[in-house]
Design a protein around this motif. Structure first.
Motif, PDB file in Angstrom:
ATOM      1  N   ARG A  74      -3.092 -10.429  -3.718  1.00  0.00           N
ATOM      2  CA  ARG A  74      -3.201 -11.332  -2.561  1.00  0.00           C
ATOM      3  C   ARG A  74      -4.674 -11.715  -2.452  1.00  0.00           C
ATOM      4  NH1 ARG A  74      -3.729  -7.594   2.965  1.00  0.00           N
ATOM      5  NH2 ARG A  74      -5.488  -6.420   2.134  1.00  0.00           N
ATOM      6  N   SER A  82      -6.128  -8.575   8.373  1.00  0.00           N
ATOM      7  CA  SER A  82      -6.645  -7.207   8.209  1.00  0.00           C
ATOM      8  C   SER A  82      -6.106  -6.277   9.305  1.00  0.00           C
ATOM      9  CB  SER A  82      -8.176  -7.193   8.213  1.00  0.00           C
ATOM     10  OG  SER A  82      -8.676  -7.729   6.999  1.00  0.00           O
ATOM     11  N   SER A 119      -2.721  -5.414   8.155  1.00  0.00           N
ATOM     12  CA  SER A 119      -2.727  -4.601   6.938  1.00  0.00           C
ATOM     13  C   SER A 119      -3.055  -3.149   7.237  1.00  0.00           C
ATOM     14  CB  SER A 119      -3.793  -5.120   5.959  1.00  0.00           C
ATOM     15  OG  SER A 119      -3.571  -6.472   5.655  1.00  0.00           O
TER      16      SER A 119
HETATM   17  C1  OVM Z   1      -7.684  -5.151   5.096  1.00  0.00           C
HETATM   18  C2  OVM Z   1      -7.588  -3.664   5.048  1.00  0.00           C
HETATM   19  C3  OVM Z   1      -8.522  -2.894   5.700  1.00  0.00           C
HETATM   20  C4  OVM Z   1      -8.476  -1.502   5.633  1.00  0.00           C
HETATM   21  C5  OVM Z   1      -7.498  -0.903   4.907  1.00  0.00           C
HETATM   22  C6  OVM Z   1      -6.581  -1.681   4.267  1.00  0.00           C
HETATM   23  C7  OVM Z   1      -5.714  -1.144   2.155  1.00  0.00           C
HETATM   24  C8  OVM Z   1      -6.630  -3.053   4.324  1.00  0.00           C
HETATM   25  O1  OVM Z   1      -8.697  -5.655   5.542  1.00  0.00           O
HETATM   26  O2  OVM Z   1      -6.748  -5.825   4.656  1.00  0.00           O
HETATM   27  O3  OVM Z   1      -5.638  -1.084   3.535  1.00  0.00           O
END
Ligand code: OVM
Length: 412
Positions: free
Chosen positions: A95, A247, A250
């Protein structure tokens, strides 16, 4: 020497480790290890400061001081090439990269500022009523139910209720939020069955997530609006604001689901510690810190050596993927006395369950506020938490979470 795509291992350049670094023929992403990792953590620490894992052509660290050092050394160990096994410089990520997680200074500083303001202690305090009212109501409902499956009924139910409200999401789909978290976190591991299973949902979930991050899908009073305010004042572009909302989605759901589930597991397995918490509710925060240390919800995250560097005196080539086993570090007996004892009075200051350094968890105030509400509701209303069957773990390449936790909540 240059590398063609065909010679990459798990999406990164294969390495020739320096002499003196022990090689270990193991698959750290084997489901049996992921479900019960403590023996793996102990052997990793025992083998040395840094270990070479030929199967994935990576270096791995698990002793506390070294893990903390590598993880916080953002000058030598980059995030912009991905925090999993794929090197984004050599292979396209699944992604568009996160503009806060998968980025280095100075770009990181600008987005981090926006997110740390949106997730400040003051903002977290503002959610206290929502979190407490939701937790009280949820626990009341579960108390009438006899035995419960605490993962679905409580650990998943709570964050998927409060977090979309805190962000201000208009689109509601708890299942998609949980499954997106599984994709994001399994994606930092190798191309194994876990990652493929998680990714099998990508086709419907990714477009839904991306659409849910748009300004017009968010209310004007949530965390999402705080981020979009930084687009209004010119700090971010509109697209960047959407990426930072992504984020939230996520990193904010799977992690807190795991924190709650693991807390219930720790307390149901250690009734003396539950009793101690009931006697002294001022230990709620310390209890959560000990849950974090003891279970390390994010067990492994990686970095990429951006230049030739070293770990504990051993040379490390540019392009080396280094996995940092936070779970091993948080169980290191050289740092923690009696690490395999869950003790709510331990106050494990300095655990690295939230990471360390400039990339340390920016949402930790919200996570703590959620756990305070859930544990607060439980100690108010519940006399005992009794196991009602075997706990089942849900292996993930980066998360140590339960799949099933049957318990009885015995009311006061
Ligand atoms: C994001 C994010 C931030 C912290 C952990 C995470 C892998 C993703 O910014 O997408 O998990």
């Amino acid at each position: 020497m240059s590398f063609s795509q065909a010679t990459l291992i798990e999406g990164h350049k294969p390495i020739s480790p320096a002499s003196g670094i022990p090689a270990w023929d193991i698959d750290p992403y084997d489901v049996e290890i992921l479900k019960d990792p403590n023996a793996y953590y102990a052997e990793l620490r025992a083998l040395g400061e840094v270990v070479y894992i030929p199967r994935y052509s990576i270096l791995t660290v698990g002793r506390f001081e070294t893990t903390r050092k590598v993880f916080s050394d953002h000058e030598n160990f980059l995030s912009s090439r991905g925090v999993g096994l794929n090197d984004f410089k050599l292979e396209d990520p699944w992604r568009p990269p996160s503009i806060i997680l998968e980025v280095d200074q100075p770009d990181h500083t600008r987005t981090r500022k926006v997110m740390s303001r949106a997730l400040s202690p003051k903002v977290a305090k503002g959610f206290a009523d929502l979190f407490h009212e939701t937790a009280d109501a949820l626990v009341d409902r579960l108390l009438g139910q006899g035995s419960i499956e605490a993962v679905a009924d409580l650990a998943e139910a709570f964050p998927t209720t409060v977090f979309p409200k805190a962000v201000g999401m208009k689109d509601v789909n708890p299942r998609y939020l949980v499954d997106y978290g599984a994709m994001v976190f399994n994606a930092v591991g190798p191309d194994n069955q876990l990652r493929r299973d998680a990714m099998s949902h990508a086709g419907e979930i990714v477009p839904w997530i991306n659409a849910a991050c748009a300004r017009d899908r968010l209310t004007k009073d949530g965390l999402g609006a705080l981020v979009y305010a930084s687009a209004d004042d010119g700090t971010l572009s509109e697209d960047e604001a959407g990426m930072l909302v992504r984020s939230f989605l996520s990193a904010g759901v799977d992690t807190t689901v795991t924190g709650i589930g693991n807390a219930l597991w720790c307390l149901s397995q250690n009734p003396d510690q539950w009793d101690a918490l009931k006697r002294d509710p001022s230990l709620i925060r310390a209890t959560f810190e000990e849950v974090l240390r003891y279970t390390s919800p994010v067990h492994t995250f990686g970095r990429t050596a951006g230049q030739a560097t070293e770990i504990a005196g051993f040379p490390v080539e540019e392009g080396t993927k280094v996995t940092c086993v936070l779970g091993a570090a948080n169980m290191d007996p050289d740092k923690w006395g009696d690490p395999e004892k869950f003790r709510i009075d331990r106050k494990p200051v300095g655990h690295i369950a939230f990471g360390a350094g400039i990339h340390g968890c920016v949402g930790q105030n919200i996570a703590r506020a959620e756990l305070e509400a859930v544990l607060g509701a439980l100690i108010k209303k519940v006399d005992r938490i009794e196991p009602a069957g075997d706990a089942v773990w849900r292996p993930s390449n980066a998360i140590r979470a339960l799949d099933k936790l049957p318990i009885n909540l015995i009311p006061n």
